[in-house]
Design an enzyme around this catalytic site. Structure first.
Site, PDB file in Angstrom:
ATOM      1  N   LYS A 133       1.546  55.675  73.742  1.00  0.00           N
ATOM      2  CA  LYS A 133       1.940  54.315  74.135  1.00  0.00           C
ATOM      3  C   LYS A 133       2.123  54.143  75.642  1.00  0.00           C
ATOM      4  O   LYS A 133       1.893  53.069  76.182  1.00  0.00           O
ATOM      5  CB  LYS A 133       3.221  53.887  73.410  1.00  0.00           C
ATOM      6  CG  LYS A 133       2.964  53.529  71.951  1.00  0.00           C
ATOM      7  CD  LYS A 133       4.137  52.777  71.362  1.00  0.00           C
ATOM      8  CE  LYS A 133       3.814  52.284  69.960  1.00  0.00           C
ATOM      9  NZ  LYS A 133       3.859  53.372  68.947  1.00  0.00           N
ATOM     10  N   GLU A 174       9.183  42.982  71.952  1.00  0.00           N
ATOM     11  CA  GLU A 174      10.011  43.338  70.809  1.00  0.00           C
ATOM     12  C   GLU A 174       9.742  44.806  70.511  1.00  0.00           C
ATOM     13  O   GLU A 174       8.753  45.374  70.976  1.00  0.00           O
ATOM     14  CB  GLU A 174       9.638  42.500  69.582  1.00  0.00           C
ATOM     15  CG  GLU A 174       8.398  42.970  68.822  1.00  0.00           C
ATOM     16  CD  GLU A 174       7.087  42.698  69.547  1.00  0.00           C
ATOM     17  OE1 GLU A 174       7.081  41.831  70.453  1.00  0.00           O
ATOM     18  OE2 GLU A 174       6.088  43.354  69.231  1.00  0.00           O
ATOM     19  N   SER A 202      -1.401  61.413  67.981  1.00  0.00           N
ATOM     20  CA  SER A 202      -0.921  60.307  68.826  1.00  0.00           C
ATOM     21  C   SER A 202       0.475  60.522  69.399  1.00  0.00           C
ATOM     22  O   SER A 202       0.802  59.971  70.444  1.00  0.00           O
ATOM     23  CB  SER A 202      -0.963  58.996  68.039  1.00  0.00           C
ATOM     24  OG  SER A 202      -0.239  59.110  66.826  1.00  0.00           O
TER      25      SER A 202
HETATM   26  C1  LIG Z   1       3.260  53.307  67.681  1.00  0.00           C
HETATM   27  C2  LIG Z   1       2.614  54.554  67.242  1.00  0.00           C
HETATM   28  C3  LIG Z   1       1.438  54.553  66.450  1.00  0.00           C
HETATM   29  C4  LIG Z   1       0.812  53.299  65.917  1.00  0.00           C
HETATM   30  O1  LIG Z   1       0.264  52.445  66.859  1.00  0.00           O
HETATM   31  P1  LIG Z   1      -1.296  52.237  67.070  1.00  0.00           P
HETATM   32  O2  LIG Z   1      -1.369  51.020  67.900  1.00  0.00           O
HETATM   33  O3  LIG Z   1      -1.933  52.075  65.730  1.00  0.00           O
HETATM   34  O4  LIG Z   1      -1.805  53.444  67.751  1.00  0.00           O
HETATM   35  C5  LIG Z   1       0.852  55.766  66.140  1.00  0.00           C
HETATM   36  N1  LIG Z   1       1.387  56.933  66.539  1.00  0.00           N
HETATM   37  C6  LIG Z   1       2.518  56.989  67.284  1.00  0.00           C
HETATM   38  C7  LIG Z   1       3.048  58.312  67.686  1.00  0.00           C
HETATM   39  C8  LIG Z   1       3.168  55.805  67.655  1.00  0.00           C
HETATM   40  O5  LIG Z   1       4.284  55.861  68.398  1.00  0.00           O
END
Ligand SMILES: *Cc1c(COP(=O)(O)O)cnc(C)c1O
Length: 400
Positions: A95, A117, A384
């Site tokens: 993010k 938000e 992610s």
């Molecule tokens: C917020 C988040 C997601 C989901 O968001 P996307 O916009 O679909 O990438 C996925 N993995 C993590 C670790 C997150 O914090």
């Protein structure tokens, strides 16, 4: 950084096929068009590019490693599994890539306050971090219920100098926080910047957030080429709004030999109401200013959704994913809460990497698929984020 090299741009109105666009009042459309124009102006300017790339390198710690998960591969007994380690970024997830891009853009546009938000607080913390760094005021609206559940993130936001506004109306969760932040935004949209947390919302956000995240796929492609040669046979990522997935996929869309898979949360099962598999079970509709597949009732109202991973429980999904599904370039599948937990524990115990529950969905699918493929095949998974935030929850749930 030529971010759109391989990506089909949305058209001038922000459409990916029939999805996306701007389902918003004319007053806001004007503001969104100004943001789009400013973004397109500075996007390729050397000053902005260098500023952003420097932050990616020296602040976020990019490039994030591409890691061959040898023990996980052996355990699954098939295709080689590689992990793109977005969990190692500053703040622990992908993010920060788009939050820095958005905060910088807001600053360049002379905005005085960044607003958003947050549900579980992940977007809030990443944005508060970016705003502290860039030096711009930050205000995050959060449901009172979520504030109580996600206390460490609330504390972090406060330490980072961000104003956290508790929202007590309605169910006091994410949807009410969106409404509340939006009311504040409408007080002065000329001077405020609403920083959307994924590839969703009205144009130009799905395009901008994708561009900011596309560094993931560009790095992964070069790293894979260097370590393994050629292209991976499969790439995959979890899909909530879809930003980490678009970040990885964008660099590979034109490489027809690469199979691309997005993984949605099947929650307690696709045959129950407790899931959030928007592309698998939804139908075209509109939410939060754009058109997309939507989990909706007969009146077009978004349905309540569920996932064990709070970052994935959104009833809509990014418009480019909807388009990629329809043209069959990307395959969308789903993983249940139980399969996700199993992958969370397996990766932790076999590789010493505690993944976010969101990312565990992608790991779970990779494990399933790897077992069915020959050993000379390769799978690249976007990890992610890290699972520190989920550790207590999982430990309680499994009685550890
Ligand atoms: C917020 C988040 C997601 C989901 O968001 P996307 O916009 O679909 O990438 C996925 N993995 C993590 C670790 C997150 O914090």
């Amino acid at each position: 950084m030529n971010t759109n090299e391989f990506a089909p741009m949305p058209d001038a109105q922000g459409f990916f096929g029939e999805y996306g666009g701007q389902e918003i009042p004319p007053q806001l459309k004007e503001i969104m068009d100004q943001i789009a124009q400013s973004y397109l102006e500075i996007k390729d300017s050397e000053g902005y590019q260098n500023e952003l790339l420097d932050l990616y390198k020296y602040y976020v710690g990019r490039p994030s490693p591409l890691y061959f998960a040898r023990r996980l591969t052996e355990k699954c007994g098939g295709a080689k599994i590689y992990l793109k380690r977005e969990d190692l970024n500053h703040t622990g997830a992908h993010k920060i890539n788009h939050c820095l891009g958005e905060a910088l853009l807001a600053k360049h546009m002379g905005k005085t306050k960044v607003l958003a938000e947050t549900g579980a607080g992940q977007h809030g913390v990443a944005l508060a971090t970016a705003c502290a760094l860039v030096g711009i005021e930050c205000e995050i609206h959060m449901g009172q219920v979520d504030i109580e559940k996600e206390h460490p993130n609330v504390t972090k936001m406060k330490i980072l100098g961000c104003k956290v506004v508790p929202v007590t109306m309605g169910t006091a969760t994410l949807k009410d926080a969106v409404d509340s932040a939006f009311v504040e935004y409408l007080k002065d949209p000329v001077n405020y910047f609403y920083a959307i947390g994924s590839v969703v919302g009205p144009h130009p956000f799905p395009m901008m957030v994708r561009d900011f995240q596309s560094i993931i796929g560009k790095e992964a492609k070069a790293q894979f080429q260097e370590q393994e040669g050629g292209l991976p046979d499969h790439i995959m990522a979890c899909v909530g709004g879809g930003s980490n997935a678009m970040g990885l996929f964008t660099a590979f869309l034109e490489d027809k030999s690469v199979n691309i898979t997005g993984i949605e949360p099947a929650g307690k099962g696709l045959d129950t109401p407790d899931h959030s598999a928007t592309l698998t079970k939804g139908s075209p509709g509109a939410i939060h200013g754009f058109k997309c597949y939507l989990l909706q009732d007969n009146d077009g109202e978004p349905l309540p959704v569920h996932s064990i991973a709070s970052g994935l429980d959104y009833p809509g999904v990014g418009p480019q994913h909807c388009y990629l599904k329809d043209i069959e370039r990307v395959n969308y599948v789903s993983i249940t809460d139980d399969e996700c937990l199993d992958a969370f524990m397996t990766l932790s115990r076999v590789e010493g990497i505690i993944p976010a529950l969101e990312s565990s969905h992608a790991v779970a699918h990779a494990m399933k698929l790897a077992a069915t493929l020959p050993k000379d095949q390769t799978i690249l998974v976007n990890l992610s984020g890290r699972g520190d935030k989920d550790a207590d929850y999982v430990a309680n749930k499994l009685g550890l």
